[in-house]
Design a protein around this motif. Structure first.
Motif, PDB file in Angstrom:
ATOM      1  N   VAL A 114       0.848  -1.197   0.000  1.00  0.00           N
ATOM      2  CA  VAL A 114       0.000   0.000   0.000  1.00  0.00           C
ATOM      3  C   VAL A 114       0.885   1.248   0.000  1.00  0.00           C
ATOM      4  O   VAL A 114       1.749   1.391   0.866  1.00  0.00           O
ATOM      5  CB  VAL A 114      -0.913   0.028   1.266  1.00  0.00           C
ATOM      6  CG1 VAL A 114      -1.826   1.255   1.247  1.00  0.00           C
ATOM      7  CG2 VAL A 114      -1.739  -1.256   1.373  1.00  0.00           C
ATOM      8  N   GLY A 115       0.671   2.153  -0.942  1.00  0.00           N
ATOM      9  CA  GLY A 115       1.369   3.452  -0.973  1.00  0.00           C
ATOM     10  C   GLY A 115       0.384   4.553  -0.610  1.00  0.00           C
ATOM     11  O   GLY A 115      -0.741   4.552  -1.104  1.00  0.00           O
ATOM     12  N   VAL A 116       0.819   5.458   0.252  1.00  0.00           N
ATOM     13  CA  VAL A 116      -0.088   6.520   0.726  1.00  0.00           C
ATOM     14  C   VAL A 116       0.578   7.880   0.570  1.00  0.00           C
ATOM     15  O   VAL A 116       1.749   8.045   0.939  1.00  0.00           O
ATOM     16  CB  VAL A 116      -0.450   6.317   2.222  1.00  0.00           C
ATOM     17  CG1 VAL A 116      -1.450   7.376   2.685  1.00  0.00           C
ATOM     18  CG2 VAL A 116      -0.980   4.915   2.486  1.00  0.00           C
ATOM     19  N   ASP A 117      -0.152   8.842   0.048  1.00  0.00           N
ATOM     20  CA  ASP A 117       0.340  10.219  -0.002  1.00  0.00           C
ATOM     21  C   ASP A 117      -0.865  11.149  -0.040  1.00  0.00           C
ATOM     22  O   ASP A 117      -1.887  10.812  -0.630  1.00  0.00           O
ATOM     23  CB  ASP A 117       1.210  10.456  -1.245  1.00  0.00           C
ATOM     24  CG  ASP A 117       2.206  11.590  -1.035  1.00  0.00           C
ATOM     25  OD1 ASP A 117       3.414  11.322  -0.932  1.00  0.00           O
ATOM     26  OD2 ASP A 117       1.752  12.753  -0.961  1.00  0.00           O
ATOM     27  N   ASN A 118      -0.754  12.304   0.615  1.00  0.00           N
ATOM     28  CA  ASN A 118      -1.902  13.221   0.599  1.00  0.00           C
ATOM     29  C   ASN A 118      -1.796  14.293  -0.490  1.00  0.00           C
ATOM     30  O   ASN A 118      -2.628  15.199  -0.532  1.00  0.00           O
ATOM     31  CB  ASN A 118      -2.153  13.863   1.974  1.00  0.00           C
ATOM     32  CG  ASN A 118      -0.991  14.732   2.440  1.00  0.00           C
ATOM     33  OD1 ASN A 118       0.028  14.805   1.768  1.00  0.00           O
ATOM     34  ND2 ASN A 118      -1.146  15.368   3.587  1.00  0.00           N
ATOM     35  N   SER A 119      -0.801  14.173  -1.374  1.00  0.00           N
ATOM     36  CA  SER A 119      -0.704  15.102  -2.499  1.00  0.00           C
ATOM     37  C   SER A 119      -1.323  14.434  -3.732  1.00  0.00           C
ATOM     38  O   SER A 119      -0.817  13.423  -4.230  1.00  0.00           O
ATOM     39  CB  SER A 119       0.772  15.435  -2.770  1.00  0.00           C
ATOM     40  OG  SER A 119       0.924  15.922  -4.078  1.00  0.00           O
ATOM     41  N   GLU A 120      -2.426  15.020  -4.217  1.00  0.00           N
ATOM     42  CA  GLU A 120      -3.102  14.451  -5.402  1.00  0.00           C
ATOM     43  C   GLU A 120      -2.168  14.416  -6.597  1.00  0.00           C
ATOM     44  O   GLU A 120      -2.157  13.465  -7.374  1.00  0.00           O
ATOM     45  CB  GLU A 120      -4.320  15.299  -5.757  1.00  0.00           C
ATOM     46  CG  GLU A 120      -5.594  14.816  -5.112  1.00  0.00           C
ATOM     47  CD  GLU A 120      -6.780  15.694  -5.442  1.00  0.00           C
ATOM     48  OE1 GLU A 120      -6.893  16.152  -6.586  1.00  0.00           O
ATOM     49  OE2 GLU A 120      -7.576  15.924  -4.513  1.00  0.00           O
ATOM     50  N   ALA A 121      -1.365  15.502  -6.741  1.00  0.00           N
ATOM     51  CA  ALA A 121      -0.455  15.596  -7.892  1.00  0.00           C
ATOM     52  C   ALA A 121       0.554  14.452  -7.861  1.00  0.00           C
ATOM     53  O   ALA A 121       0.904  13.882  -8.906  1.00  0.00           O
ATOM     54  CB  ALA A 121       0.259  16.935  -7.868  1.00  0.00           C
TER      55      ALA A 121
END
Ligand SMILES: C[S@@+](CC[C@H](N)C(=O)[O-])C[C@H]1O[C@@H](n2cnc3c(N)ncnc32)[C@H](O)[C@@H]1O
Ligand SMILES: O=C(O)C(=O)C[C@]1(C(=O)O)C=C[C@@H](O)C=C1
Length: 259
Positions: free
Chosen positions: A96-103
């Motif tokens: 699972v990869g998680v990031d809060n930047s949509e870009a």
């Protein structure tokens, strides 16, 4: 995204010139303009980044457990996610990869799809402070914790430690600060020389420094070690350091404490 699709147009590799001309001081954000130049920016800004990424693959191969979850928290464009994907030796692991930047997540999907390893990767665009974690064997925070509000760091690390199986690990890479002003000055100068050697000008170095001052909060190694242990990890070791950038391995013992 469980079924990787091949994009027709791969993301282009662009040189980072974001701070090359004079600009209004503004806090650094992982927006579309940063996402576009990010592979070049991080390679030229973080000493050791190009060594740390392939070593994440080596470490993952050692510690990934069958049927476990592997998390890459703050995955950006997926460089560390892909290293984990290549290192995981078990087909039944969930990555699972998680990031809060949509870009970042949007571009990350392309990079994952272009990769030829077919272990499914789930990408989530969310705050890592909200990510549900369970049955983890390998979790990576590769230069992400430094951007989390310092008051939230202990809680996040405690949740990671609780979710980590016996024998599992957290790979934690961070920019650090030093105990003495003298060492701080020497290591900072060497870091800036590294940037200069990679083609950044004094203006770029100083404008980037101002932009990250309030958003990237480095801590000492002692603070990191103490907090990782308080969070529930049994052993903390440094497996890499170059100037003011380090990577630690926090390990949950194989035999859980019974008292
Ligand atoms: C320096 S980059 C990480 C680089 C990446 N791990 C790699 O190895 O290439 C930090 C990333 O963390 C993300 N980030 C920072 N704070 C976050 C948070 N609270 N929740 C989710 N992502 C976060 C940013 O959007 C950014 O993409
Ligand atoms: O300390 C710096 O000057 C940096 O540029 C470091 C750093 C990082 O460690 O994440 C800061 C922001 C970008 O993500 C790329 C590199």
């Amino acid at each position: 995204m469980n079924k990787p699709r091949k994009p027709s147009v791969p993301p282009e590799q662009v040189t980072d010139r974001l701070f090359a001309t004079e600009r209004r001081p503004e806090d650094f954000r992982f927006d579309a303009s940063v996402a576009r130049v990010f592979p070049d920016m991080i390679r030229r800004s973080v000493p050791g980044y190009t060594t740390i990424i392939p070593m994440i693959e080596v470490i993952t191969e050692q510690y990934a457990q069958p049927g476990s979850h592997c998390y890459d928290l703050g995955c950006s464009l997926g460089a560390s996610t892909l290293a984990m994907r290549h290192g995981i030796p078990h087909r039944d692991c969930i990555l699972v990869g998680v990031d809060n930047s949509e870009a970042m997540i949007e571009r990350c999907e392309h990079y994952i799809a272009l990769d030829d390893n077919n272990l499914p990767v789930t990408l989530r665009c969310e705050d890592i402070l909200d990510t549900e974690l369970s049955s983890a064997s390998v979790t990576t925070l590769n230069f992400t914790l430094q951007f989390v509000d310092p008051d939230q760091r202990a809680g996040l690390l405690t949740r990671i430690a609780k979710a980590t199986r016996p024998g599992g690990v957290l790979i934690l890479s961070e920019k650090i600060r030093f105990e003495t002003e003298s060492e701080q000055a020497i290591q900072t100068r060497l870091h800036h020389e590294f940037k200069r050697a990679n083609g950044y000008s004094d203006l770029e170095i100083s404008q980037k420094r101002t932009a990250i001052e309030q958003v990237l909060i480095p801590e000492t190694l002692a603070a990191h070690k103490e907090r990782l242990q308080a969070a529930g990890f049994d052993q903390v070791l440094i497996w890499y350091q170059c100037f003011n950038f380090v990577s630690m391995l926090a390990i949950k013992a194989n035999t859980p404490d019974t008292d």
